[in-house]
Write a protein that holds these residues in place. Structure first.
Motif, PDB file in Angstrom:
ATOM      1  N   ASP A 367       0.818  -1.210   0.000  1.00 12.50           N
ATOM      2  CA  ASP A 367       0.000   0.000   0.000  1.00 12.50           C
ATOM      3  C   ASP A 367       0.852   1.260   0.000  1.00 12.50           C
ATOM      4  OD1 ASP A 367      -2.299  -1.465  -0.025  1.00 12.50           O
ATOM      5  OD2 ASP A 367      -2.637  -1.370   2.142  1.00 12.50           O
ATOM      6  N   VAL A 368       2.039   1.185   0.590  1.00 12.92           N
ATOM      7  CA  VAL A 368       2.862   2.388   0.700  1.00 12.92           C
ATOM      8  C   VAL A 368       4.136   2.323  -0.143  1.00 12.92           C
ATOM      9  CG1 VAL A 368       2.047   2.862   3.032  1.00 12.92           C
ATOM     10  CG2 VAL A 368       4.080   1.495   2.735  1.00 12.92           C
ATOM     11  N   LEU A 369       4.468   1.129  -0.665  1.00 16.40           N
ATOM     12  CA  LEU A 369       5.749   0.985  -1.366  1.00 16.40           C
ATOM     13  C   LEU A 369       5.830   1.883  -2.593  1.00 16.40           C
ATOM     14  CD1 LEU A 369       8.487  -0.334  -1.676  1.00 16.40           C
ATOM     15  CD2 LEU A 369       7.401  -2.258  -2.832  1.00 16.40           C
ATOM     16  N   ASP A 370       4.798   1.827  -3.437  1.00 17.14           N
ATOM     17  CA  ASP A 370       4.853   2.625  -4.664  1.00 17.14           C
ATOM     18  C   ASP A 370       4.906   4.111  -4.350  1.00 17.14           C
ATOM     19  OD1 ASP A 370       4.842   0.476  -6.451  1.00 17.14           O
ATOM     20  OD2 ASP A 370       2.669   0.283  -6.320  1.00 17.14           O
ATOM     21  N   ARG A 371       4.087   4.546  -3.374  1.00 23.73           N
ATOM     22  CA  ARG A 371       4.108   5.960  -2.995  1.00 23.73           C
ATOM     23  C   ARG A 371       5.466   6.321  -2.418  1.00 23.73           C
ATOM     24  NH1 ARG A 371       3.543  10.927  -3.983  1.00 23.73           N
ATOM     25  NH2 ARG A 371       3.005  12.289  -2.236  1.00 23.73           N
ATOM     26  N   GLU A 377      12.123   9.003  -5.329  1.00 23.92           N
ATOM     27  CA  GLU A 377      12.572   9.518  -6.627  1.00 23.92           C
ATOM     28  C   GLU A 377      12.652  11.038  -6.604  1.00 23.92           C
ATOM     29  OE1 GLU A 377      13.708   7.907  -9.161  1.00 23.92           O
ATOM     30  OE2 GLU A 377      13.264   5.878  -8.484  1.00 23.92           O
ATOM     31  N   GLU A 378      11.677  11.678  -5.942  1.00 28.55           N
ATOM     32  CA  GLU A 378      11.725  13.139  -5.816  1.00 28.55           C
ATOM     33  C   GLU A 378      12.941  13.564  -4.998  1.00 28.55           C
ATOM     34  OE1 GLU A 378       8.146  14.834  -4.308  1.00 28.55           O
ATOM     35  OE2 GLU A 378       6.842  13.678  -5.648  1.00 28.55           O
ATOM     36  N   MET A 379      13.162  12.869  -3.866  1.00 31.96           N
ATOM     37  CA  MET A 379      14.311  13.188  -3.022  1.00 31.96           C
ATOM     38  C   MET A 379      15.617  13.017  -3.787  1.00 31.96           C
ATOM     39  SD  MET A 379      13.238  11.260   0.503  1.00 31.96           S
ATOM     40  CE  MET A 379      11.842  11.788   1.506  1.00 31.96           C
ATOM     41  N   ALA A 380      15.726  11.879  -4.468  1.00 29.14           N
ATOM     42  CA  ALA A 380      16.956  11.591  -5.213  1.00 29.14           C
ATOM     43  C   ALA A 380      17.173  12.617  -6.319  1.00 29.14           C
ATOM     44  CB  ALA A 380      16.892  10.180  -5.792  1.00 29.14           C
ATOM     45  N   GLY A 381      16.069  12.985  -7.005  1.00 26.30           N
ATOM     46  CA  GLY A 381      16.177  13.973  -8.085  1.00 26.30           C
ATOM     47  C   GLY A 381      16.687  15.307  -7.582  1.00 26.30           C
ATOM     48  N   THR A 402       7.049   7.594   7.702  1.00 27.06           N
ATOM     49  CA  THR A 402       5.792   7.795   6.988  1.00 27.06           C
ATOM     50  C   THR A 402       5.439   6.626   6.079  1.00 27.06           C
ATOM     51  OG1 THR A 402       6.282  10.175   6.983  1.00 27.06           O
ATOM     52  CG2 THR A 402       4.510   9.419   5.536  1.00 27.06           C
ATOM     53  N   TYR A 403       6.449   6.017   5.457  1.00 25.32           N
ATOM     54  CA  TYR A 403       6.190   4.982   4.463  1.00 25.32           C
ATOM     55  C   TYR A 403       6.722   3.609   4.848  1.00 25.32           C
ATOM     56  CZ  TYR A 403       4.986   9.064   1.747  1.00 25.32           C
ATOM     57  OH  TYR A 403       4.403  10.218   1.334  1.00 25.32           O
ATOM     58  N   GLY A 404       7.270   3.502   6.057  1.00 23.55           N
ATOM     59  CA  GLY A 404       7.691   2.190   6.529  1.00 23.55           C
ATOM     60  C   GLY A 404       8.924   1.645   5.852  1.00 23.55           C
ATOM     61  N   PHE A 405       9.761   2.521   5.268  1.00 22.56           N
ATOM     62  CA  PHE A 405      10.981   2.055   4.615  1.00 22.56           C
ATOM     63  C   PHE A 405      12.069   1.846   5.672  1.00 22.56           C
ATOM     64  CE2 PHE A 405      11.136   2.993  -0.152  1.00 22.56           C
ATOM     65  CZ  PHE A 405       9.789   2.714  -0.302  1.00 22.56           C
ATOM     66  N   PRO A 406      12.504   0.621   5.942  1.00 18.50           N
ATOM     67  CA  PRO A 406      13.683   0.438   6.793  1.00 18.50           C
ATOM     68  C   PRO A 406      14.886   1.152   6.176  1.00 18.50           C
ATOM     69  CG  PRO A 406      12.564  -1.651   6.389  1.00 18.50           C
ATOM     70  CD  PRO A 406      11.974  -0.660   5.444  1.00 18.50           C
ATOM     71  N   LEU A 407      15.815   1.554   7.017  1.00 18.90           N
ATOM     72  CA  LEU A 407      16.975   2.289   6.527  1.00 18.90           C
ATOM     73  C   LEU A 407      17.712   1.518   5.449  1.00 18.90           C
ATOM     74  CD1 LEU A 407      18.960   4.660   6.664  1.00 18.90           C
ATOM     75  CD2 LEU A 407      20.132   3.468   8.527  1.00 18.90           C
ATOM     76  N   ASP A 408      17.880   0.191   5.647  1.00 14.28           N
ATOM     77  CA  ASP A 408      18.651  -0.563   4.660  1.00 14.28           C
ATOM     78  C   ASP A 408      17.938  -0.639   3.316  1.00 14.28           C
ATOM     79  OD1 ASP A 408      16.688  -2.178   5.669  1.00 14.28           O
ATOM     80  OD2 ASP A 408      17.962  -3.905   6.040  1.00 14.28           O
ATOM     81  N   LEU A 409      16.609  -0.532   3.283  1.00 15.00           N
ATOM     82  CA  LEU A 409      15.893  -0.509   2.013  1.00 15.00           C
ATOM     83  C   LEU A 409      16.147   0.814   1.296  1.00 15.00           C
ATOM     84  CD1 LEU A 409      13.954  -1.708  -0.013  1.00 15.00           C
ATOM     85  CD2 LEU A 409      12.042  -0.938   1.400  1.00 15.00           C
ATOM     86  N   THR A 410      16.138   1.913   2.040  1.00 18.13           N
ATOM     87  CA  THR A 410      16.472   3.209   1.446  1.00 18.13           C
ATOM     88  C   THR A 410      17.905   3.197   0.922  1.00 18.13           C
ATOM     89  OG1 THR A 410      14.943   4.310   2.957  1.00 18.13           O
ATOM     90  CG2 THR A 410      16.586   5.688   1.872  1.00 18.13           C
ATOM     91  N   GLN A 411      18.819   2.598   1.693  1.00 18.95           N
ATOM     92  CA  GLN A 411      20.213   2.498   1.239  1.00 18.95           C
ATOM     93  C   GLN A 411      20.316   1.667  -0.034  1.00 18.95           C
ATOM     94  OE1 GLN A 411      21.676   0.935   4.989  1.00 18.95           O
ATOM     95  NE2 GLN A 411      22.744   2.837   5.456  1.00 18.95           N
ATOM     96  N   LEU A 412      19.508   0.596  -0.112  1.00 21.19           N
ATOM     97  CA  LEU A 412      19.533  -0.281  -1.288  1.00 21.19           C
ATOM     98  C   LEU A 412      19.132   0.476  -2.542  1.00 21.19           C
ATOM     99  CD1 LEU A 412      19.615  -3.137  -2.646  1.00 21.19           C
ATOM    100  CD2 LEU A 412      17.220  -3.378  -1.966  1.00 21.19           C
ATOM    101  N   ILE A 413      17.985   1.177  -2.500  1.00 18.91           N
ATOM    102  CA  ILE A 413      17.529   1.874  -3.703  1.00 18.91           C
ATOM    103  C   ILE A 413      18.385   3.113  -3.981  1.00 18.91           C
ATOM    104  CG2 ILE A 413      15.199   0.945  -3.643  1.00 18.91           C
ATOM    105  CD1 ILE A 413      14.208   3.387  -2.284  1.00 18.91           C
ATOM    106  N   ALA A 414      19.027   3.653  -2.915  1.00 18.27           N
ATOM    107  CA  ALA A 414      19.951   4.769  -3.132  1.00 18.27           C
ATOM    108  C   ALA A 414      21.182   4.294  -3.897  1.00 18.27           C
ATOM    109  CB  ALA A 414      20.350   5.388  -1.794  1.00 18.27           C
ATOM    110  N   ARG A 415      21.713   3.119  -3.507  1.00 16.45           N
ATOM    111  CA  ARG A 415      22.897   2.586  -4.203  1.00 16.45           C
ATOM    112  C   ARG A 415      22.629   2.368  -5.682  1.00 16.45           C
ATOM    113  NH1 ARG A 415      23.698  -0.489   0.567  1.00 16.45           N
ATOM    114  NH2 ARG A 415      22.650  -2.299  -0.362  1.00 16.45           N
ATOM    115  N   GLU A 416      21.395   1.980  -6.004  1.00 15.10           N
ATOM    116  CA  GLU A 416      21.055   1.752  -7.410  1.00 15.10           C
ATOM    117  C   GLU A 416      21.171   3.027  -8.234  1.00 15.10           C
ATOM    118  OE1 GLU A 416      17.167   0.057  -7.279  1.00 15.10           O
ATOM    119  OE2 GLU A 416      17.839  -1.870  -6.488  1.00 15.10           O
ATOM    120  N   LYS A 417      21.125   4.189  -7.557  1.00 11.85           N
ATOM    121  CA  LYS A 417      21.262   5.473  -8.242  1.00 11.85           C
ATOM    122  C   LYS A 417      22.632   6.110  -7.985  1.00 11.85           C
ATOM    123  CE  LYS A 417      16.429   6.804  -8.602  1.00 11.85           C
ATOM    124  NZ  LYS A 417      16.508   6.934 -10.077  1.00 11.85           N
ATOM    125  N   GLY A 418      23.534   5.341  -7.379  1.00 11.84           N
ATOM    126  CA  GLY A 418      24.865   5.871  -7.117  1.00 11.84           C
ATOM    127  C   GLY A 418      24.898   6.847  -5.961  1.00 11.84           C
TER     128      GLY A 418
END
Length: 874
Positions: A367-371, A377-381, A402-418
């Motif tokens: 329910d919150v993953l896509d949002r 994506e906005e933050m990264a941009g 707010t969206y239930g993202f564990p820190l390591d999940l944020t780190q994971l998708i951040a690494r994908e963008k360098g």
């Protein structure tokens, strides 16, 4: 090809033939070790033996222990799926000697099993020993035919095992295997040389033989133990991969069926190297989730529950790489049961519960993953646009909070963008949010401290099932700087906190002193009494009288027996899927957690309550007896999932109605409970509900209090008690009508307010900016005012500020044309405004809210609105 199940069984059989007792795996969720989130090594269930606080009826043991390593010192989560051999959940096979055989037999048998039984090539096996352990090196040369050049010495980092900063410890000897050229995962690193303990995947550690022969004291000194022990650990997954000739643990029958099922569900090819990590992560994570949930853990925002939530959300995120946007992890549970249910029956018995919990968590996260990804994506941009490479800790915390993202999940998708993430900033934000209440006056039991020996002999013989006071002797004691007295008795009637039942209270009376016991806990097999002097100030005699607080104990026993009755009634009313997930039994009330997938209705609760009270009025007899675990199960006794049981168990049977394994204290007849009443029912996690109930005097007092309350209400409303529902319904209708009138009046007032503030608007960049500080408003009123401004302004931005309670609230509205043509968003504006007053917030582009701590900064923040909008436009 020999299967993993056959390899596991051959290990157990090998040591059983050498007089080892086959011991069941302890739960992966520790029941009696608050220092661990998860069982992370085979030695956990034998920790008390090594500490000298517990014993076993055998001197040799063998097992295959399910372990999870995802937190603290042993944290392999980030490696899972990336390499071929790290896992969250794994099986550690081990053989144990408690003061029996030592280095010679451990080394000889390990070599025999690996080379003669399993046929591993001797020339590719390497043995490491501690640099000072001449004995172990000599034994490798004497009792095995390993090539002497394959025996290597290492220092403390690799070959000395310690339980902690103090405690049992000793040198260890590890067996490694050379998988051959081409298996190294570090060849691309300049200067890397493949070797044992060089950190690459060519030389894999298979077996660790730990020789426990010292005790490290508080000064760091090593003292020889009176008896030496052997503690070994052999990773099943790695061993299976080697024996089956697989390049990866994930290619074995411990994982591959899960990968195949994931391929069927997703339609993706696991042979695609870019997708392979996702397949591996999912296969690994469903194992950890299923085993931990069936042993009693539940995803949550704290402790082990948060670790599980991280694992599940990491798996769900990787599922997106395979095109799976709907819940899917739960659909892998039946495959896992087919694979491992015979070795670990508990996952088969509770797989429906595990699947339901996993599915529920997946749905919540989806329910919150896509949002959340859109927000990231906005933050990264913005981060990239500013020429930066680090996602701020504040933004990472927003994704978490707010969206239930564990820190390591944020780190994971951040690494994908360098990009990287400011972890310290995240931790600071998290810490500032947490305000944990601590139990006041709770004694903390530790294993350290200097004891004074008062008498010699056996201790902690529990006689409290039938005896409430006894003449006994103090075996040893200690008194800390705050006056807390800790005592070990020869015999004790005090029940130590265990199985959800709180510890007993009472008195220990000596000749010239009295100690009031405020808590009783267990340390291994020892019963530890903790309290303070209420007469005298020192222990002058060894002989004492131990006396329970009998009224308190009787109340506890009433509540404990009522818990068994309620458990049975819940299964009768709700279904056999109901199982206990936790409990607390004290003198005032009981708390009972159980598996159920929806709220219990009022009618169902009433039915449970009636059934329990029927059994109380029937005055059923309780029988308590000790028998073997197998006999108890054959009789139909209910065992609590996740609980650790020995070969002999205590059974509590209530006539032909209920039979459970339980070490707690109980009354003799159900009639002694008196009266049972449920006072609360709520959900505490996905698939887990909680009931609180009271008995006896507490239940009677509750009824009396409610009767008094009803009388007060009926007097206030000037009606009989049976007329209260109609009277209240009429009053509510009147209130609803009044609220409609009030709402209409407020709307007119807000329209007038909006008109007033519109008259004070300023023009910037071709549109209007309205700022308004209002008083005495609610959040809803602020939103109404914002809507009126937005509808009236034509093209522009409105900012409203107000102090509500002790907090500053900001609201921002933006008209559609400015969102589309100028890129202005209410969430961006209000977030920057709130920062000035020490706050944060956000929301939709057309309307957003924020909160802040510093009330005195309200005007400064509002005055900064124009400058903030200018900066965002630039």
């Amino acid at each position: 090809m020999i299967s993993a199940a056959e390899i596991r069984q051959s290990f157990l059989d090998f040591f059983a033939e050498r007089d080892h007792k086959i011991v069941r795996s302890a739960p992966v969720v520790p029941q009696d070790d608050p220092t661990l989130l998860f069982t992370n090594a085979g030695m956990n269930q034998f920790k008390d033996v090594f500490l000298g606080t517990g014993t076993r009826p055998y001197k040799r043991a063998v097992d295959s222990q399910k372990c999870i390593r995802v937190s603290g010192k042993h944290n392999d989560l980030e490696e899972v799926g990336i390499d071929t051999y790290h896992h969250t959940l794994f099986e550690m096979m081990g053989n144990w000697s408690f003061g029996d055989y030592y280095k010679k037999e451990a080394i000889e048998w390990a070599w025999e099993l690996l080379t003669k039984v399993w046929g591993l090539p001797k020339d590719r096996l390497y043995a490491t020993v501690f640099r000072e352990d001449d004995e172990a090196e000599a034994l490798w040369k004497k009792v095995t035919d390993i090539a002497h050049g394959n025996i290597m010495r290492f220092d403390e980092k690799d070959n000395f095992w310690e339980m902690g900063e103090t405690g049992p410890c000793g040198p260890c000897s590890e067996l490694h295997i050379d998988l051959g050229e081409g298996c190294c995962d570090m060849q691309h690193i300049k200067g890397h040389v493949c070797n044992v303990n060089a950190g690459c995947s060519r030389y894999i550690e298979l077996w660790n033989l730990v020789f426990i022969q010292y005790f490290r004291d508080g000064s760091g000194s090593l003292n020889p133990l009176p008896a030496t022990h052997v503690d070994t650990g052999l990773g099943l997954e790695r061993t299976v991969a080697v024996i089956q000739g697989k390049a990866s643990n994930y290619d074995t029958d411990l994982f591959w069926p899960l990968i195949e099922e994931t391929a069927k569900l997703s339609g993706m090819d696991p042979g695609n190297p870019e997708l392979l990590p996702a397949f591996r992560v999912i296969a690994d994570h469903v194992r950890a989730l299923t085993f931990s949930i069936t042993d009693g853990a539940i995803p949550s925002n704290e402790g082990r529950g948060y670790v599980l939530r991280r694992i599940l959300r990491r798996g769900a995120r990787y599922g997106r790489q395979l095109g799976m946007h709907e819940p899917f992890i739960y659909r892998l549970v039946p495959t896992l049961v087919d694979m491992l249910g015979k070795a670990y029956p508990e996952i088969g018995q509770r797989y429906e519960h595990a699947a339901h919990v996993i599915k529920n968590e997946e749905e919540r996260f989806n329910d919150v993953l896509d949002r959340g990804i859109d927000i990231f994506e906005e933050m990264a941009g913005l981060t990239i646009k500013r020429g930066e490479k680090v996602i701020s800790g504040e933004n990472a915390f927003k994704l978490y909070d707010t969206y239930g993202f564990p820190l390591d999940l944020t780190q994971l998708i951040a690494r994908e963008k360098g990009l990287s993430v400011d972890q310290q900033g995240f931790n600071d934000a998290l810490e500032s949010q947490r305000q944990r209440a601590r139990e006041a006056g709770k004694f903390v039991l530790t294993e350290q401290g200097n004891w004074t020996v008062a008498s010699v002999g056996k201790d902690s013989l529990f006689v409290g099932y039938d005896v409430f006071e006894i003449d006994t002797a103090i075996r040893k004691y200690r008194i800390d700087d705050e006056g807390v007295v800790t005592i070990l008795l020869a015999e004790t009637p005090f029940y130590a906190e265990s199985g959800g039942q709180v510890g007993d209270q009472g008195e220990i009376n000596g000749k010239d002193y009295k100690i009031t016991v405020e808590d009783t806990q267990k340390l291994g097999d020892a019963y530890i009494h903790m309290g303070r002097f209420t007469e005298g100030d020192e222990i002058t005699t060894t002989d004492v009288k131990a006396v329970l607080s009998q009224d308190r104990r009787m109340d506890i026993m009433r509540n404990h027996t009522a818990t068994h009755l309620m458990h049975r009634a819940l299964r009768a009313v709700l279904g056999d899927h109901v199982n206990q997930s936790g409990s607390l039994v004290d003198a005032e009330r009981m708390r009972f957690d159980f598996t159920h997938f929806e709220a219990v209705t009022a009618e169902e609760l009433l039915s449970v309550e009636r059934q329990v009270n029927e059994k109380i009025r029937a005055d059923l007899t309780l029988e308590k007896f000790v028998t073997s675990i197998d006999d108890a199960k054959q009789r139909g006794a209910t065992a609590l999932f996740g609980e650790k049981y020995g070969d002999e168990v205590r059974v509590v049977q209530i006539d032909d109605y209920s039979m459970e394994l339980c070490g707690g204290t109980h009354i003799d007849r159900t009639g002694q409970i008196g009266f049972f009443r449920i006072i609360k029912e709520e959900g505490i996690a996905a698939g887990v509900r909680r009931i609180e109930a009271i008995t006896g005097v507490e239940a009677e007092a509750s009824v009396s209090a409610e009767r008094s309350l009803l009388l007060q209400v009926s007097n206030l409303l000037k009606c009989r008690q049976d007329e209260l529902p109609d009277k209240l319904a009429a009053l509510l209708d009147e209130r609803k009508h009044a609220e409609k009138i009030l709402k209409k009046m407020r709307a007119e007032a807000h329209g007038n307010q909006a008109e007033y503030f519109m008259g004070r608007a300023i023009d910037i960049h071709g549109f209007k900016l309205v700022t308004a500080i209002v008083e005495g408003e609610t959040v809803d009123a602020m939103r109404n005012l914002g809507d009126n401004i937005r509808n009236s302004i034509g093209s522009g931005v409105g900012v409203v500020g107000a102090v509500i309670g002790e907090k500053v609230n900001f609201l921002c509205v933006v008209t559609d044309d400015l969102i589309k043509e100028r890129g202005l968003k209410a969430g961006d504006i209000v977030r920057e405004i709130a920062k000035i007053a020490g706050g944060s917030g956000g929301g939709k582009p057309h309307q957003a809210m924020a909160g802040a701590r510093h009330v005195d900064k309200l005007e400064d923040a509002m005055k900064a609105s124009e400058g903030i909008i200018n900066s965002l436009l630039e």
